[in-house]
Each structure stands twice: as C-alpha cells, then as structure tokens.
Scaffold this active site. Structure first.
Site, PDB file in Angstrom:
ATOM      1  N   ARG A 164      -0.309 119.786 -41.496  1.00 14.10           N
ATOM      2  CA  ARG A 164      -1.774 119.692 -41.486  1.00 14.10           C
ATOM      3  C   ARG A 164      -2.396 120.227 -42.791  1.00 14.10           C
ATOM      4  O   ARG A 164      -3.496 120.792 -42.773  1.00 14.10           O
ATOM      5  CB  ARG A 164      -2.373 120.479 -40.315  1.00 14.10           C
ATOM      6  N   SER A 236      -6.988 119.198 -31.536  1.00 14.24           N
ATOM      7  CA  SER A 236      -6.413 120.551 -31.511  1.00 14.24           C
ATOM      8  C   SER A 236      -7.329 121.482 -32.296  1.00 14.24           C
ATOM      9  O   SER A 236      -7.597 121.237 -33.470  1.00 14.24           O
ATOM     10  CB  SER A 236      -5.045 120.578 -32.192  1.00 14.24           C
ATOM     11  N   GLU A 332      -7.343 124.947 -36.809  1.00  6.51           N
ATOM     12  CA  GLU A 332      -7.072 123.743 -37.595  1.00  6.51           C
ATOM     13  C   GLU A 332      -8.415 123.158 -38.036  1.00  6.51           C
ATOM     14  O   GLU A 332      -8.545 122.524 -39.076  1.00  6.51           O
ATOM     15  CB  GLU A 332      -6.318 122.737 -36.704  1.00  6.51           C
TER      16      GLU A 332
END
Ligand code: EPU
Length: 337
Positions: A164, A236, A332
C-alpha cells in the site's frame, strides 16, 4: 477545465462527509493542468490532489484548492503476441479499466475487481487484493511535476512500490501528479487464485476464466465489504501490521488461533481485522460511527458522522489493539486537515 468556489466534497469522498473546499479545480489534459499550476494564486494556496476520495478522511473543511483529474483514456500503447501495454488516464474509474481488460481477455488485474477509486490513485496507493497488487502489472507511470512543470515517466522500479505504498505516497515527493499509467497485461494469463477463499468461490463456475475470477471476486467483496454508495466508508481503515516472528511466536502461545501471512524474512503480517475483532469492536457503533459487522477493518459512516468523530473511534481502536497485543496499527486512510 472546471473551477468551482465553496464547493461541497460530499460526492468526492466515499465516507460522504459534508465538507467543503474553498476551490475545486478539475483539468481534462496536461495543458490545462499546467495552466492551473503556473497560476500565481495557485502557488500561494494550500492544495491537495485527490482521486475519488476513496481513501481520505476529511477532518474539516479544506481552506485551499482541491485538484482533480478528468484525464480519461484507455488505449493500447503497443502489443506483442503475448502481451499488451494499456495506457490509462488517471481519472478512469479503476473498475471500468478492470472490466475492459477482462472483456478483451487480457489478464493481470482481474483479482483487483470492484475496488473503488480511480486509476491514478490506484497506482499511487498500490492497491491490492486476493494475492495481486497493481505493482505486478505497472510498466510505468507518467507524471507532471507541479514545481518544475515538467513531465517525467517513472519506471516500475522508480515507483518504489511496497505494501500500500509508493514513491508518490511519500509526502516529500508530493510535486508529482500522476497523469497516466501504463500496465502490461497478458494475452495468455496465468491465474492467481490461491488467496483466501477465492478458490472456494470459484468452485461454482464451470471453468476458471478471467470473467469467472472477476465475478467471484466481486461476489466475495460484496459479501464482506459495504458499498460506499449505501454506507459511507473507505475500505480498510488500517493497514495490516507487519511484526517480528519473535513477537508473533509469543502471541501465538497466548492466542493459538491468530491468523498470519509471511511477510519477508523474520517478519509476519497479522490481519488488523482479527486484532480489532478480538478487542470487541466488530459490529459495534459509537454514535454515528460504526465498525462494520462483517469486516472489523472497515469503519462506516452510519449517517451524520463528521471526520473528527471517525478519527476518535479510530484512535480508540488503535489504543485498544496496542494495549492488548502490543501491536501498533497504522491508518491506511489519509487524514486531511
Ligand atoms: N478477520 C477477522 N475479523 C475481521 C476481519 C478479518 O478475524 O473482522 C480475519 C479473517 O478471518 C482472515 C483474515 O483476517 O483470516 C484476513 O481477512 P480478509 O481476507 O478479509 O483480508 P484483510 O487482510 O482483512 C486485505 C486488504 C483488503 C483486501 C483483502 C483481500 C489490507 C489493509 N486490506 O484485508 O483491501 O480486499 O485483503 O485481499 O491489506 C482495502 O485496502 O481497502 C481493502 C479492502
């Protein structure tokens, strides 16, 4: 080019927070982008480039300029007998790109079906699901430097991809705006179906094809993740933490059922969703903020939530996980303001 003043960002963030920006500027090509960036007023203002806001948490109104790309294109740059290089404008909806590739029989991104967001942001964020990350197919990324007004093409290696993360996600590399991405897709794809319950979900299809994988992934995601159109969320909220094997071994004694994935030598990735569920948050609501009942990694706006309220719930989750497991989980989602 589109310029709006005191503009609502409600439709530009998937939490659907009712925040406003002082200015909203949207460009359809690099020439228009150059004109916006060279403007003296722009240079004096605080600015932020966004995609469709599927990974953002606005804490307050934005007192500056929100920049948004409307560069659309899906075209074949070149091809060989085995592969095709697809050039995609940053503003293309990511899932439309996946649908297009699958319809053409080109493999590589079918596991990334149904992920919200736009193509440019997908490459910045290195989206991933079911054992595949966009970095696996990125050939290069075309950018525009907002300080020098020069174009630069980054090779896959120069994008410095990680879980990510990418070179462009680093705050110090902010001047690069992604304009196009080039992906290398396979005409004779090898399928990647061994992740989690994907194989199981594919059992009901007579044959494993790109289309079957796309459909199976979409049905798993629909089952587990809330549709942002119906329930505001940003996928998420936290990243899955990577810890040392030694720390994991200690936890495993106390929690024998703790799930894990290998994450390089001496390291283990633990699903944050599991940690959060163990702390009792799953399916609970805290005022207008909910922890999704089917996936504890997802925070949802139950109606009238504000950014700071979501941030407070996130903080209490982080504290609880740290206190119970000694593991730091990091958002995130990017906080703005
Ligand atoms: N789990 C729980 N409780 C929960 C959620 C998960 O115990 O509430 C456990 C599951 O039982 C399973 C494990 O955690 O053993 C992993 O769960 P899952 O397969 O749902 O994946 P994840 O690690 O929670 C990641 C990505 C998702 C991606 C899925 C599938 C991150 C931060 N998230 O979630 O990506 O769709 O894998 O590949 O890496 C996103 O980034 O927005 C996103 C949705």
């Amino acid at each position: 080019m589109r310029i709006e003043e005191n503009y609502s960002l409600e439709k530009h963030n998937t939490f659907h927070l009712p925040v406003k920006t002082r200015w909203f500027m949207e460009y359809t090509n690099e020439e228009e982008l150059g004109r916006i960036l060279r403007d003296e007023y722009f240079q004096e203002c605080l600015s932020l480039h966004i995609g469709c806001g599927s990974n953002l948490l606005f804490i307050n109104d934005f007192n500056g300029i929100i920049l948004h790309s409307a560069i659309r294109e899906i075209s074949v740059e070149r091809e060989s007998d085995e592969q095709v290089w697809l050039r995609v404008g940053a503003a293309e909806k990511w899932d439309d790109v996946v649908a297009y590739a699958v319809s053409k029989g080109w493999g590589g991104i079918e596991n990334l079906s149904h992920i919200p967001g736009e193509a440019g942001a997908a490459a910045v964020q290195n989206i991933g699901a079911y054992g595949v990350e966009i970095k696996d197919v990125i050939e290069s990324v075309e950018t525009y430097n907002q300080l020098t007004f020069e174009k630069r093409v980054f090779t896959n290696e120069e994008c410095e991809y990680g879980y990510r993360s990418s070179y462009f996600k680093n705050e110090h590399n902010d001047p690069y705006i992604v304009t196009y991405i080039i992906m290398r897709l396979d005409k004779h794809p090898v399928f990647s179906i061994n992740y989690g319950n994907l194989k199981e979900a594919l059992a009901k299809y007579p044959e494993i094809t790109l289309d079957a994988i796309r459909k199976a992934v979409i049905s798993i995601r629909r089952e587990k993740l809330p549709d942002p159109e119906e329930l505001g969320n940003a996928g998420s909220f936290f990243m899955n933490p990577v810890i040392l094997v030694t720390q994991f071994e200690v936890l495993k004694v106390k929690y024998p059922e703790i799930p894990s994935y290998p994450a390089g030598e001496g390291k283990i990735k633990v699903p944050a969703g599991w940690l959060i569920e163990q702390c009792g948050f799953k399916g609970k609501s805290h005022g207008p903020v909910g922890v999704y009942e089917k996936q504890a990694l997802v925070l949802v706006n139950l109606g009238e939530a504000r950014g700071h309220e979501i941030a407070l719930v996130a903080e209490s989750i982080r504290t609880a996980v740290k206190d119970r497991f000694g593991i730091e989980i990091m958002p995130e989602v990017k906080y703005v303001g």
